[in-house]
Scaffold this motif. Structure first.
Motif, PDB file in Angstrom:
ATOM      1  N   HIS A   1     -20.321  28.291  -9.903  1.00  0.00           N
ATOM      2  CA  HIS A   1     -21.348  27.652  -9.193  1.00  0.00           C
ATOM      3  C   HIS A   1     -22.789  28.482  -9.109  1.00  0.00           C
ATOM      4  O   HIS A   1     -22.467  29.657  -9.206  1.00  0.00           O
ATOM      5  CB  HIS A   1     -20.674  27.492  -7.927  1.00  0.00           C
ATOM      6  CG  HIS A   1     -19.415  26.536  -8.043  1.00  0.00           C
ATOM      7  ND1 HIS A   1     -19.373  25.161  -8.101  1.00  0.00           N
ATOM      8  CD2 HIS A   1     -18.128  27.009  -7.889  1.00  0.00           C
ATOM      9  CE1 HIS A   1     -18.122  24.822  -8.429  1.00  0.00           C
ATOM     10  NE2 HIS A   1     -17.302  25.860  -7.894  1.00  0.00           N
TER      11      HIS A   1
ATOM     12  N   ILE B   1     -26.463  28.005  -6.639  1.00  0.00           N
ATOM     13  CA  ILE B   1     -26.942  27.088  -5.850  1.00  0.00           C
ATOM     14  C   ILE B   1     -27.656  25.878  -6.064  1.00  0.00           C
ATOM     15  O   ILE B   1     -27.451  24.717  -5.432  1.00  0.00           O
ATOM     16  CB  ILE B   1     -28.203  28.130  -4.820  1.00  0.00           C
ATOM     17  CG1 ILE B   1     -27.091  28.823  -4.022  1.00  0.00           C
ATOM     18  CG2 ILE B   1     -28.603  27.215  -3.654  1.00  0.00           C
ATOM     19  CD1 ILE B   1     -27.824  30.251  -3.325  1.00  0.00           C
TER      20      ILE B   1
ATOM     21  N   TYR C   1     -24.195  24.155  -5.466  1.00  0.00           N
ATOM     22  CA  TYR C   1     -23.704  23.769  -3.953  1.00  0.00           C
ATOM     23  C   TYR C   1     -24.722  22.880  -3.321  1.00  0.00           C
ATOM     24  O   TYR C   1     -24.354  22.076  -2.469  1.00  0.00           O
ATOM     25  CB  TYR C   1     -23.984  25.030  -3.279  1.00  0.00           C
ATOM     26  CG  TYR C   1     -23.021  26.263  -3.845  1.00  0.00           C
ATOM     27  CD1 TYR C   1     -21.662  25.840  -4.132  1.00  0.00           C
ATOM     28  CD2 TYR C   1     -23.186  27.483  -4.130  1.00  0.00           C
ATOM     29  CE1 TYR C   1     -20.760  26.730  -4.483  1.00  0.00           C
ATOM     30  CE2 TYR C   1     -22.200  28.464  -4.469  1.00  0.00           C
ATOM     31  CZ  TYR C   1     -20.982  28.167  -4.559  1.00  0.00           C
ATOM     32  OH  TYR C   1     -20.162  28.867  -5.039  1.00  0.00           O
TER      33      TYR C   1
ATOM     34  N   VAL D   1     -21.854  26.345   1.836  1.00  0.00           N
ATOM     35  CA  VAL D   1     -22.246  25.315   0.829  1.00  0.00           C
ATOM     36  C   VAL D   1     -22.829  24.312   1.407  1.00  0.00           C
ATOM     37  O   VAL D   1     -23.885  23.616   0.673  1.00  0.00           O
ATOM     38  CB  VAL D   1     -21.114  25.251   0.083  1.00  0.00           C
ATOM     39  CG1 VAL D   1     -21.250  24.230  -0.923  1.00  0.00           C
ATOM     40  CG2 VAL D   1     -20.555  26.463  -0.849  1.00  0.00           C
TER      41      VAL D   1
ATOM     42  N   GLN E   1     -26.710  24.076   2.227  1.00  0.00           N
ATOM     43  CA  GLN E   1     -27.612  23.978   1.179  1.00  0.00           C
ATOM     44  C   GLN E   1     -28.324  22.734   1.235  1.00  0.00           C
ATOM     45  O   GLN E   1     -27.647  21.794   1.072  1.00  0.00           O
ATOM     46  CB  GLN E   1     -26.893  24.542  -0.264  1.00  0.00           C
ATOM     47  CG  GLN E   1     -26.128  25.545  -0.172  1.00  0.00           C
ATOM     48  CD  GLN E   1     -26.893  26.861   0.314  1.00  0.00           C
ATOM     49  OE1 GLN E   1     -28.021  27.098  -0.080  1.00  0.00           O
ATOM     50  NE2 GLN E   1     -26.283  27.402   1.251  1.00  0.00           N
TER      51      GLN E   1
END
Length: 102
Positions: free
Chosen positions: A36, A38, A47, A98, A101
């Motif tokens: 993953h 961001i 995210y 997460v 974000q």
């Protein structure tokens, strides 16, 4: 009085920024960032996309923390997310980070 308020707000910002960096460090330490990112899709969703999908979902933290621990498949495609070696507390910290974000 105004100076005290400004100082308190600045201190709160420093604490929150430190916590955000700590949770990103936890994501890196637990190898979450291998699949993953961001702000872009890698193997799994970004995210930011996860945060957008679960925005306003009151049960998202518990639901996603369980998925982080147990793994899952199907919510974002056919590539499964394997179970992760995290504690309940670590899973909730990661998911809370997460979901923050934007």
């Amino acid at each position: 009085m105004k100076a005290v308020y400004i100082a308190m707000m600045a201190a709160a910002g420093i604490v929150m920024a430190g916590q955000a960096q700590a949770d990103e460090a936890l994501a890196k330490a637990k190898n979450c960032m291998s699949c993953h990112a961001i702000d872009k899709k890698l193997v799994g969703p970004s995210y930011k996309d996860v945060a957008a999908k679960y925005k306003g979902d009151k049960g998202a933290v518990d639901k996603l923390a369980a998925k982080v621990k147990a793994g899952g498949k199907g919510a974002w495609g056919e590539i499964p997310m394997p179970p992760n070696n995290v504690t309940d507390d670590e899973a909730k910290k990661l998911v809370t980070w997460v979901l923050a974000q934007k």
